[in-house]
Design a protein around this motif. Structure first.
Motif, PDB file in Angstrom:
ATOM      1  N   PRO A   1       2.804   2.380  -0.154  1.00 28.21           N
ATOM      2  CA  PRO A   1       4.051   1.916  -0.781  1.00 28.21           C
ATOM      3  C   PRO A   1       3.798   0.833  -1.833  1.00 28.21           C
ATOM      4  O   PRO A   1       4.549   0.736  -2.806  1.00 28.21           O
ATOM      5  CB  PRO A   1       4.872   1.375   0.395  1.00 28.21           C
ATOM      6  CG  PRO A   1       3.901   1.166   1.515  1.00 28.21           C
ATOM      7  CD  PRO A   1       2.802   2.164   1.305  1.00 28.21           C
ATOM      8  N   ASP A   2       2.728   0.051  -1.645  1.00 30.00           N
ATOM      9  CA  ASP A   2       2.419  -1.016  -2.595  1.00 30.00           C
ATOM     10  C   ASP A   2       1.200  -0.675  -3.451  1.00 30.00           C
ATOM     11  O   ASP A   2       0.602  -1.560  -4.065  1.00 30.00           O
ATOM     12  CB  ASP A   2       2.163  -2.332  -1.839  1.00 30.00           C
ATOM     13  CG  ASP A   2       3.352  -2.704  -0.965  1.00 30.00           C
ATOM     14  OD1 ASP A   2       4.494  -2.607  -1.455  1.00 30.00           O
ATOM     15  OD2 ASP A   2       3.136  -3.058   0.214  1.00 30.00           O
ATOM     16  N   GLY A   3       0.805   0.603  -3.475  1.00 27.24           N
ATOM     17  CA  GLY A   3      -0.361   0.996  -4.259  1.00 27.24           C
ATOM     18  C   GLY A   3      -1.659   0.650  -3.545  1.00 27.24           C
ATOM     19  O   GLY A   3      -1.691   0.481  -2.320  1.00 27.24           O
ATOM     20  N   LEU A   4      -2.733   0.537  -4.311  1.00 25.36           N
ATOM     21  CA  LEU A   4      -4.071   0.337  -3.747  1.00 25.36           C
ATOM     22  C   LEU A   4      -4.850  -0.590  -4.676  1.00 25.36           C
ATOM     23  O   LEU A   4      -4.721  -0.507  -5.896  1.00 25.36           O
ATOM     24  CB  LEU A   4      -4.770   1.702  -3.650  1.00 25.36           C
ATOM     25  CG  LEU A   4      -5.996   1.847  -2.765  1.00 25.36           C
ATOM     26  CD1 LEU A   4      -5.676   1.566  -1.298  1.00 25.36           C
ATOM     27  CD2 LEU A   4      -6.583   3.251  -2.895  1.00 25.36           C
ATOM     28  N   ALA A   5      -5.667  -1.461  -4.080  1.00 24.60           N
ATOM     29  CA  ALA A   5      -6.450  -2.418  -4.867  1.00 24.60           C
ATOM     30  C   ALA A   5      -7.632  -1.727  -5.556  1.00 24.60           C
ATOM     31  O   ALA A   5      -8.182  -0.748  -5.038  1.00 24.60           O
ATOM     32  CB  ALA A   5      -6.959  -3.534  -3.957  1.00 24.60           C
ATOM     33  N   THR A   6      -8.030  -2.256  -6.686  1.00 20.54           N
ATOM     34  CA  THR A   6      -9.215  -1.764  -7.395  1.00 20.54           C
ATOM     35  C   THR A   6     -10.437  -1.891  -6.485  1.00 20.54           C
ATOM     36  O   THR A   6     -10.628  -2.921  -5.845  1.00 20.54           O
ATOM     37  CB  THR A   6      -9.419  -2.555  -8.701  1.00 20.54           C
ATOM     38  OG1 THR A   6      -8.232  -2.445  -9.486  1.00 20.54           O
ATOM     39  CG2 THR A   6     -10.600  -2.018  -9.496  1.00 20.54           C
ATOM     40  N   GLY A   7     -11.216  -0.806  -6.402  1.00 18.21           N
ATOM     41  CA  GLY A   7     -12.412  -0.791  -5.560  1.00 18.21           C
ATOM     42  C   GLY A   7     -12.153  -0.294  -4.149  1.00 18.21           C
ATOM     43  O   GLY A   7     -13.091  -0.070  -3.391  1.00 18.21           O
ATOM     44  N   ASP A   8     -10.879  -0.102  -3.792  1.00 19.96           N
ATOM     45  CA  ASP A   8     -10.554   0.371  -2.447  1.00 19.96           C
ATOM     46  C   ASP A   8     -10.298   1.882  -2.478  1.00 19.96           C
ATOM     47  O   ASP A   8     -10.224   2.496  -3.555  1.00 19.96           O
ATOM     48  CB  ASP A   8      -9.330  -0.373  -1.900  1.00 19.96           C
ATOM     49  CG  ASP A   8      -9.252  -0.316  -0.366  1.00 19.96           C
ATOM     50  OD1 ASP A   8     -10.152   0.281   0.264  1.00 19.96           O
ATOM     51  OD2 ASP A   8      -8.288  -0.879   0.183  1.00 19.96           O
ATOM     52  N   ALA A   9     -10.165   2.482  -1.287  1.00 18.34           N
ATOM     53  CA  ALA A   9      -9.909   3.918  -1.179  1.00 18.34           C
ATOM     54  C   ALA A   9      -9.029   4.194   0.027  1.00 18.34           C
ATOM     55  O   ALA A   9      -9.009   3.419   0.986  1.00 18.34           O
ATOM     56  CB  ALA A   9     -11.225   4.690  -1.039  1.00 18.34           C
ATOM     57  N   GLY A  10      -8.294   5.285  -0.026  1.00 22.21           N
ATOM     58  CA  GLY A  10      -7.467   5.744   1.079  1.00 22.21           C
ATOM     59  C   GLY A  10      -7.232   7.236   0.906  1.00 22.21           C
ATOM     60  O   GLY A  10      -7.573   7.792  -0.132  1.00 22.21           O
ATOM     61  N   TRP A  11      -6.638   7.874   1.918  1.00 25.26           N
ATOM     62  CA  TRP A  11      -6.537   9.335   1.857  1.00 25.26           C
ATOM     63  C   TRP A  11      -5.103   9.828   1.939  1.00 25.26           C
ATOM     64  O   TRP A  11      -4.221   9.137   2.426  1.00 25.26           O
ATOM     65  CB  TRP A  11      -7.368   9.979   2.965  1.00 25.26           C
ATOM     66  CG  TRP A  11      -6.883   9.642   4.343  1.00 25.26           C
ATOM     67  CD1 TRP A  11      -7.216   8.541   5.088  1.00 25.26           C
ATOM     68  CD2 TRP A  11      -5.973  10.408   5.140  1.00 25.26           C
ATOM     69  NE1 TRP A  11      -6.560   8.581   6.296  1.00 25.26           N
ATOM     70  CE2 TRP A  11      -5.788   9.709   6.354  1.00 25.26           C
ATOM     71  CE3 TRP A  11      -5.299  11.617   4.938  1.00 25.26           C
ATOM     72  CZ2 TRP A  11      -4.956  10.188   7.374  1.00 25.26           C
ATOM     73  CZ3 TRP A  11      -4.465  12.080   5.961  1.00 25.26           C
ATOM     74  CH2 TRP A  11      -4.305  11.376   7.155  1.00 25.26           C
ATOM     75  N   THR A  12      -4.920  11.048   1.435  1.00 21.24           N
ATOM     76  CA  THR A  12      -3.674  11.793   1.624  1.00 21.24           C
ATOM     77  C   THR A  12      -4.047  13.256   1.865  1.00 21.24           C
ATOM     78  O   THR A  12      -5.208  13.645   1.738  1.00 21.24           O
ATOM     79  CB  THR A  12      -2.746  11.764   0.383  1.00 21.24           C
ATOM     80  OG1 THR A  12      -3.384  12.466  -0.694  1.00 21.24           O
ATOM     81  CG2 THR A  12      -2.390  10.353  -0.044  1.00 21.24           C
ATOM     82  N   THR A  13      -3.033  14.053   2.132  1.00 20.50           N
ATOM     83  CA  THR A  13      -3.208  15.501   2.149  1.00 20.50           C
ATOM     84  C   THR A  13      -3.691  15.962   0.770  1.00 20.50           C
ATOM     85  O   THR A  13      -3.484  15.268  -0.222  1.00 20.50           O
ATOM     86  CB  THR A  13      -1.864  16.194   2.473  1.00 20.50           C
ATOM     87  OG1 THR A  13      -2.069  17.607   2.418  1.00 20.50           O
ATOM     88  CG2 THR A  13      -0.776  15.846   1.472  1.00 20.50           C
ATOM     89  N   ALA A  14      -4.288  17.150   0.722  1.00 22.12           N
ATOM     90  CA  ALA A  14      -4.679  17.740  -0.562  1.00 22.12           C
ATOM     91  C   ALA A  14      -3.644  18.770  -1.027  1.00 22.12           C
ATOM     92  O   ALA A  14      -3.840  19.443  -2.041  1.00 22.12           O
ATOM     93  CB  ALA A  14      -6.056  18.384  -0.456  1.00 22.12           C
ATOM     94  N   GLY A  15      -2.551  18.910  -0.267  1.00 22.26           N
ATOM     95  CA  GLY A  15      -1.502  19.835  -0.685  1.00 22.26           C
ATOM     96  C   GLY A  15      -2.025  21.246  -0.822  1.00 22.26           C
ATOM     97  O   GLY A  15      -2.680  21.775   0.080  1.00 22.26           O
ATOM     98  N   SER A  16      -1.795  21.866  -1.990  1.00 23.52           N
ATOM     99  CA  SER A  16      -2.187  23.274  -2.186  1.00 23.52           C
ATOM    100  C   SER A  16      -3.619  23.474  -2.653  1.00 23.52           C
ATOM    101  O   SER A  16      -4.013  24.594  -2.938  1.00 23.52           O
ATOM    102  CB  SER A  16      -1.264  23.961  -3.196  1.00 23.52           C
ATOM    103  OG  SER A  16      -0.173  23.185  -3.539  1.00 23.52           O
TER     104      SER A  16
END
Length: 171
Positions: free
Chosen positions: A57-72
């Motif tokens: 919801p607040d985005g992501l910091a430079t140098g960090d990583a996170g995941w989501t679905t890959a959808g289609s």
């Protein structure tokens, strides 16, 4: 842990890679953008953006990583990472290497064995290409990870040749 990651160089479209996870070179807002980011959101469809909004919801910091679905997309997950914007004066190389290290840590959390990376920060963010490649190759090669295969995906032939040469020298 403790084994060497097999580093492969591929020329092609990162959104079409048949891997467990594709890495997205995102921006801090995490709502889609240009380059690889736009291509991944287009290929994955609206599920990717919806998951970004939910998880970041607040985005992501430079140098960090996170995941989501890959959808289609053929991949199962997208690992989003925010590279430094060299053109805007973000020249700290440790932020760039952090993108690769954090992406592999997220891959380990997910149990991903195959991961496809773009060349982070080397597009519109303007990181000098040879150094962007060196940062990728060095960091992936040194990582303590359970990922078995990391692909560096080059969109054009010239970049493919540069990466292939750098990987060859690193072995």
């Amino acid at each position: 842990m403790g084994h060497m990651v097999e580093l492969k160089v591929v020329r092609g479209d990162i959104t079409r890679q048949d891997v467990d996870a594709v890495v997205n070179a995102a921006n801090n807002r995490m709502r889609g953008g240009g380059g690889v980011d736009g291509a991944i959101h287009r290929a994955g469809g609206p599920e990717v953006l919806a998951d970004c909004i939910r998880r970041f919801p607040d985005g992501l910091a430079t140098g960090d990583a996170g995941w989501t679905t890959a959808g289609s997309m053929p991949a199962r997950w997208v690992i989003h990472t925010v590279g430094p914007n060299y053109s805007a004066g973000e020249r700290d190389r440790s932020l760039l290497t952090s993108c690769y290290r954090r992406s592999l840590e997220v891959a380990d959390e997910l149990g991903a064995r195959t991961v496809a990376f773009p060349l982070i920060s080397a597009g519109i963010y303007g990181w000098p290409k040879e150094d962007a490649i060196a940062a990728a190759v060095e960091t992936i090669a040194a990582a303590d990870t359970t990922v078995q295969e990391a692909r560096l995906v080059a969109f054009d032939q010239a970049t493919f040749e540069l990466i292939r040469s750098a990987v060859g020298q690193a072995q």
